[in-house]
Design an enzyme around this catalytic site. Structure first.
Site, PDB file in Angstrom:
ATOM      1  CB  SER A  38      -1.181   0.249   1.618  1.00 15.69           C
ATOM      2  OG  SER A  38      -0.585   0.449   2.351  1.00 15.69           O
ATOM      3  CB  SER A  40       0.335   3.786   4.413  1.00 17.52           C
ATOM      4  OG  SER A  40       1.116   2.815   4.928  1.00 17.52           O
ATOM      5  CE  LYS A 101       0.572   2.289   9.017  1.00 15.71           C
ATOM      6  NZ  LYS A 101      -0.255   2.623   7.548  1.00 15.71           N
ATOM      7  CB  SER A 191      -1.220   6.640   6.918  1.00 22.59           C
ATOM      8  OG  SER A 191      -0.774   5.786   7.779  1.00 22.59           O
TER       9      SER A 191
END
Length: 245
Positions: A38, A40, A101, A191
């Site tokens: 993804s 994010s 993250k 996100s």
């Protein structure tokens, strides 16, 4: 002849078992590969990046072992992450899922986003505008704003913002509990991260899998698996062996 043939099969099986044990050992204590599905973490990580995560950076928990067997609690040789690390962790509400993250808050920190600006313990993180950035690979292609963000303590990294008035650009103040960290994606308006308590929330230190180190392969998705002729043109050669910062 029969004994020789039987012995040959046995040796082959032993070799395969040894190779599997070595691979599991390396994946458990040293490095594990992950891919980015993804956007994010745009612009730091792109969809189609493949990277290695160091398993030893924060010590070892049961999540360091494939399938996360419940054989012990806590972390062995635990080390605290640094603010600014890009880390892979098990999603607290579903440890079958891996997320990646950037850690922006450590235990005891107060984290808040005000008009798009990250605040750590009441101090705003300085943002240096770097112009426009074209984000693609996860939904419609769009032009967003690129910034260099400076965290308290000196670490800096790139982030992108569509605007400063989105749903996650103004948050309440979060107090990071002991034994937890607060993580956010670099693609701040796209996100799902610690700013959403019901979905992600703060991350228990025991859920950390490792720190992202470097990209070993990257493809832009322009060639499907069966389009062999397009493979060479789909590889992002400039990203191969680049460090994750």
């Amino acid at each position: 002849m029969a004994k020789k043939k039987s012995g040959g099969w046995l040796e082959s099986i032993k070799t395969i078992l040894y190779a599997a044990l070595i691979a599991i050992g390396i994946r458990t204590v040293a490095f594990e590969p992950f891919n980015i599905p993804s956007g994010s973490m745009i612009p730091t990580l792109l969809v189609g990046d493949y990277l290695f995560v160091s398993k030893y950076s924060y010590g070892y928990s049961r999540h360091s072992i494939p399938f996360s067997p419940n054989i012990f609690e806590g972390r062995i040789w635990a080390r605290m992450p640094e603010r600014g690390d890009v880390a892979v962790f098990k999603l607290p509400r579903d440890t079958r899922q891996d997320y990646i993250k950037r850690i922006v808050g450590l235990p005891g920190d107060r984290i808040q986003v005000i008009r798009g600006i990250l605040h750590v313990n009441g101090e705003p993180a300085r943002r240096e505008p770097l112009g426009d950035f074209v984000a693609e690979g996860d939904g419609p292609r769009m032009t967003v704003r690129l910034f260099r963000e400076f965290l308290p303590g000196g670490n800096n990294h790139l982030i992108v913002e569509q605007s400063d008035d989105g749903p996650l650009d103004n948050t309440p103040e979060f107090l990071v509990p002991a034994g937890h960290v607060f993580a956010m994606g670099d693609n701040r308006d796209n996100s799902l991260d610690s700013r959403v308590p019901g979905a992600v929330g703060v991350i228990p230190l025991d859920n950390l899998v490792g720190r992202a180190e470097f990209i070993f392969f990257s493809v832009d998705g322009s060639a499907r698996w069966w389009e062999v002729w397009g493979w060479p043109f789909a590889i992002r050669y400039a990203r191969i062996f680049s460090a994750v910062r």
